[in-house]
Design an enzyme around this catalytic site. Structure first.
Site, PDB file in Angstrom:
ATOM      1  N   HIS A   9      -0.019  42.134  14.807  1.00  0.00           N
ATOM      2  CA  HIS A   9      -1.462  42.053  15.074  1.00  0.00           C
ATOM      3  C   HIS A   9      -1.768  40.644  15.594  1.00  0.00           C
ATOM      4  O   HIS A   9      -0.860  39.809  15.706  1.00  0.00           O
ATOM      5  CB  HIS A   9      -2.294  42.446  13.850  1.00  0.00           C
ATOM      6  N   HIS A  25      -0.375  37.406  13.949  1.00  0.00           N
ATOM      7  CA  HIS A  25       1.002  37.003  14.288  1.00  0.00           C
ATOM      8  C   HIS A  25       1.037  36.378  15.686  1.00  0.00           C
ATOM      9  O   HIS A  25       1.666  35.348  15.909  1.00  0.00           O
ATOM     10  CB  HIS A  25       1.941  38.215  14.270  1.00  0.00           C
ATOM     11  N   CYS A  48      -1.681  40.542  -7.668  1.00  0.00           N
ATOM     12  CA  CYS A  48      -1.438  39.470  -6.703  1.00  0.00           C
ATOM     13  C   CYS A  48      -2.748  39.256  -5.960  1.00  0.00           C
ATOM     14  O   CYS A  48      -3.248  40.185  -5.316  1.00  0.00           O
ATOM     15  CB  CYS A  48      -0.351  39.865  -5.715  1.00  0.00           C
ATOM     16  N   LYS A  83      -2.780  44.140   8.211  1.00  0.00           N
ATOM     17  CA  LYS A  83      -2.551  45.580   8.362  1.00  0.00           C
ATOM     18  C   LYS A  83      -2.834  46.300   7.046  1.00  0.00           C
ATOM     19  O   LYS A  83      -3.376  47.387   7.039  1.00  0.00           O
ATOM     20  CB  LYS A  83      -1.099  45.825   8.809  1.00  0.00           C
TER      21      LYS A  83
HETATM   22  N1  MSP Z   1       8.593  37.015   6.952  1.00  0.00           N
HETATM   23  C1  MSP Z   1       7.751  36.007   6.418  1.00  0.00           C
HETATM   24  C2  MSP Z   1       8.007  34.666   7.074  1.00  0.00           C
HETATM   25  C3  MSP Z   1       9.412  34.180   6.971  1.00  0.00           C
HETATM   26  S1  MSP Z   1       9.624  32.668   7.805  1.00  0.00           S
HETATM   27  C4  MSP Z   1      11.119  32.125   7.316  1.00  0.00           C
HETATM   28  C5  MSP Z   1       6.290  36.378   6.636  1.00  0.00           C
HETATM   29  N2  MSP Z   1       6.054  37.259   7.593  1.00  0.00           N
HETATM   30  S2  MSP Z   1       4.605  37.824   7.960  1.00  0.00           S
HETATM   31  O1  MSP Z   1       4.820  38.713   9.050  1.00  0.00           O
HETATM   32  O2  MSP Z   1       3.973  38.349   6.806  1.00  0.00           O
HETATM   33  O3  MSP Z   1       3.728  36.608   8.385  1.00  0.00           O
HETATM   34  C6  MSP Z   1       4.171  35.757   9.381  1.00  0.00           C
HETATM   35  C7  MSP Z   1       3.103  34.782   9.783  1.00  0.00           C
HETATM   36  O4  MSP Z   1       1.973  35.445  10.299  1.00  0.00           O
HETATM   37  C8  MSP Z   1       2.616  33.909   8.632  1.00  0.00           C
HETATM   38  O5  MSP Z   1       2.613  32.561   9.073  1.00  0.00           O
HETATM   39  C9  MSP Z   1       1.227  34.359   8.404  1.00  0.00           C
HETATM   40  O6  MSP Z   1       0.396  33.330   7.974  1.00  0.00           O
HETATM   41  C10 MSP Z   1       0.840  34.797   9.805  1.00  0.00           C
HETATM   42  N3  MSP Z   1      -0.298  35.650   9.726  1.00  0.00           N
HETATM   43  C11 MSP Z   1      -0.380  36.915   9.219  1.00  0.00           C
HETATM   44  N4  MSP Z   1      -1.691  37.293   9.223  1.00  0.00           N
HETATM   45  C12 MSP Z   1      -2.447  36.280   9.723  1.00  0.00           C
HETATM   46  C13 MSP Z   1      -3.792  36.104  10.013  1.00  0.00           C
HETATM   47  N5  MSP Z   1      -4.698  37.026   9.748  1.00  0.00           N
HETATM   48  N6  MSP Z   1      -4.176  34.955  10.619  1.00  0.00           N
HETATM   49  C14 MSP Z   1      -3.269  33.978  10.977  1.00  0.00           C
HETATM   50  N7  MSP Z   1      -1.998  34.118  10.700  1.00  0.00           N
HETATM   51  C15 MSP Z   1      -1.572  35.219   9.996  1.00  0.00           C
HETATM   52  O7  MSP Z   1       5.442  35.847   5.956  1.00  0.00           O
END
Ligand code: MSP
Length: 528
Positions: A18, A21, A149, A308
């Site tokens: 989304h 990311h 959580c 999501k």
């Molecule tokens: N797999 C782990 C990261 C491992 S790094 C060695 C993870 N993955 S994640 O897909 O959940 O998130 C990845 C990144 O996307 C994180 O930095 C998270 O903060 C970012 N984001 C997910 N949702 C977000 C928003 N709504 N806004 C900004 N960034 C966001 O965590």
């Protein structure tokens, strides 16, 4: 040459990407393109996190094996999104790759040999959403006694298993003094403070393996256990660039050249993993620490983190299909202060697209090039002697480049872009004041008109270089229409450091009015 090494987190493939990311990946891409434009050697690394309970359960729910699930999502969603947002990453890692597995196993063997791994029982809460063993202060208990959580707003799972532990507690003092000596190793300041107060409570040892999970990397000395997903994922930052490969091999030398990372970009929710666990792991293995961990804020929808799980995730192509990738990149870097939370709204994006891109920059580019076509048959004239108006723009360009460079290097993208935007406004004001259309009606003003046309095109040359890292497609098109490609070479070869040098466009260059860079968009009903 040592490389400026920037990473994004590797994303969980439990679902499709989304814009939260895509936001991190865009920021890293703007940052690394900026450094390339300064002539530096750069390595920009991104990828996906495929192991762990979360992904395993997503696959189970879909009735396929975890590997099939990952293969499908990676090829159909995670790799294509890089193209959608026009990311120019150098590396893309999947944690199921063999090189990664070998690197992870090698790493933990080294850490175990160094005396930082031991066997013990773990009993306590675990959040599958976070993939994290929770500390007492991390959870909340509801009135009916359910332990929740707060990040995922759902009950944690209680684990009780025999694990291998990482002696994290051994690194409390070393980490505190590291960050005291180099506060800029965690930015922004709020993130630094958060980590310091966590460290000052003292660190506890933490499980580095899971016995109840099968989807992961087996421990070399105990195949019944897999590496805890975070202690597998964090290692991507070194395995992706050659850690653990044959000493003396080309890949091992790449690792020497590229490591340590200059910036790990992370969302603020995963700061502790990157600013506490990760450097402790590196210390335990005797490796250099990253120079900086930068924690950015969240994209919010209705005041909450877009996700999501909460069904608020917006697909990047939903926006890019309408506004284009350049506007996507511009908007998110410009409208949200990097390091702070920010809300996305379609209306706000539409308003800025129209005023700043279509009417501001787009209009300047099309007026400027069209007037050279109309009044000088598309051939750039030489400028006459400058008046105060031209000297003012030349001086303003000097301070613009300086300010913009300084802000971009500091990851303050909004201010860096503001500097360029203000320069665009100044040039637009110059056009309005000089009235080239009036000068064109008077033959006695021919030389004056030449100066004005030259000044507009030369300004556009500089704007084009400065905006290229932010909006690569539109600026490459503008570079062509300015005729700069023939006169000065590739836009990627222009250097930030010499952008303010006035008079680079040679007289005689053939200028043509190209495609509209930011066409006016019909008000879309896509949002409804
Ligand atoms: N797999 C782990 C990261 C491992 S790094 C060695 C993870 N993955 S994640 O897909 O959940 O998130 C990845 C990144 O996307 C994180 O930095 C998270 O903060 C970012 N984001 C997910 N949702 C977000 C928003 N709504 N806004 C900004 N960034 C966001 O965590």
């Amino acid at each position: 040459m040592a490389a400026y090494y920037v990473t994004t987190p590797i994303y969980y493939v439990n679902d499709a990407p989304h814009i939260g990311h895509a936001y991190t990946t865009t920021a890293g891409d703007v940052l690394t393109r900026w450094h390339r434009q300064r002539g530096e050697s750069v390595w920009y690394q991104t990828g996906v996190d495929e192991h762990g309970t979360k992904v395993q359960r997503a696959a189970e729910a879909a009735g396929v094996s975890p590997q099939e699930w990952c293969d499908r999502l990676v090829s159909q969603a995670w790799i294509p999104v890089l193209d959608t947002i026009d990311a120019a990453n150098d590396g893309f890692i999947r944690t199921t790759q063999e090189q990664h597995r070998l690197g992870v196993q090698r790493f933990w063997e080294v850490v175990r040999d160094n005396g930082y791994v031991y066997q013990a029982d773990y009993e306590g809460p675990y959040c599958v959403g976070c993939e994290e063993f929770k500390l007492p202060g991390d959870v909340v208990t509801t009135d009916d006694g359910t332990i929740m959580c707060p990040v995922h707003d759902r009950p944690v799972e209680m684990l009780s298993e025999a694990n291998w532990f990482f002696r994290l507690s051994a690194f409390t003092e070393a980490l505190i003094s590291h960050y005291e000596n180099d506060p800029s190793a965690i930015e922004p300041v709020s993130a630094h403070n958060e980590v310091m107060s966590f460290l000052r409570q003292g660190l506890r040892d933490i499980s580095m393996s899971r016995s109840s999970v099968t989807w992961g990397i087996g421990l070399p000395w105990d195949e019944k256990q897999v590496t805890y997903v975070w202690f597998d994922a964090l290692l991507n930052y070194i395995t992706a660039i050659g850690y653990g490969t044959e000493p003396g091999s080309e890949q091992a030398m790449e690792f020497e050249r590229i490591w340590p990372a200059d910036v790990h970009l992370v969302g603020k929710d995963i700061l502790r993993f990157h600013a506490v666990y990760w450097p402790a792991m590196l210390m335990a293995a005797g490796l250099a620490l990253p120079r900086k961990v930068f924690a950015h804020g969240w994209l919010l929808v209705g005041g909450e983190k877009m996700s999501k799980t909460r069904l608020t995730g917006i697909a990047p192509e939903f926006i890019v299909d309408h506004f284009g990738s350049d506007a996507f990149r511009y908007y998110f870097m410009r409208a949200i202060n990097f390091g702070h939370d920010g809300s996305f709204s379609w209306e706000d994006m539409n308003a800025r697209y129209t005023s700043e891109l279509a009417n501001g920059l787009g209009n300047l580019a099309s007026r400027g090039t069209a007037m050279v076509e109309r009044y000088r048959n598309g051939v750039l004239p030489a400028a006459g002697p400058p008046t105060d108006a031209e000297t003012h723009l030349q001086t303003l360009l000097l301070s613009t480049v300086e300010r913009c460079d300084e802000r971009m290097l500091a990851l303050d993208f909004a201010e860096g872009i503001a500097a360029i935007r203000e320069y665009v406004e100044a040039v637009n004001l110059y056009v309005t004041e000089q009235q080239p259309w009036a000068l064109a009606k008077d033959d006695a003003q021919a030389e004056r008109l030449n100066s004005v046309l030259y000044t507009i095109i030369e300004s556009l040359r500089a704007i084009c270089v400065l905006y290229f890292p932010v909006m690569p497609k539109a600026m490459a098109a503008l570079w062509q229409s300015l005729g700069a490609h023939a006169a000065l070479g590739e836009i990627a070869d222009q250097r930030i450091q010499s952008t303010a040098q006035w008079g680079q466009m040679p007289a005689g260059t053939v200028v043509s009015k190209g495609e509209n860079l930011f066409p006016r968009l019909a008000d879309a009903d896509v949002q409804s």
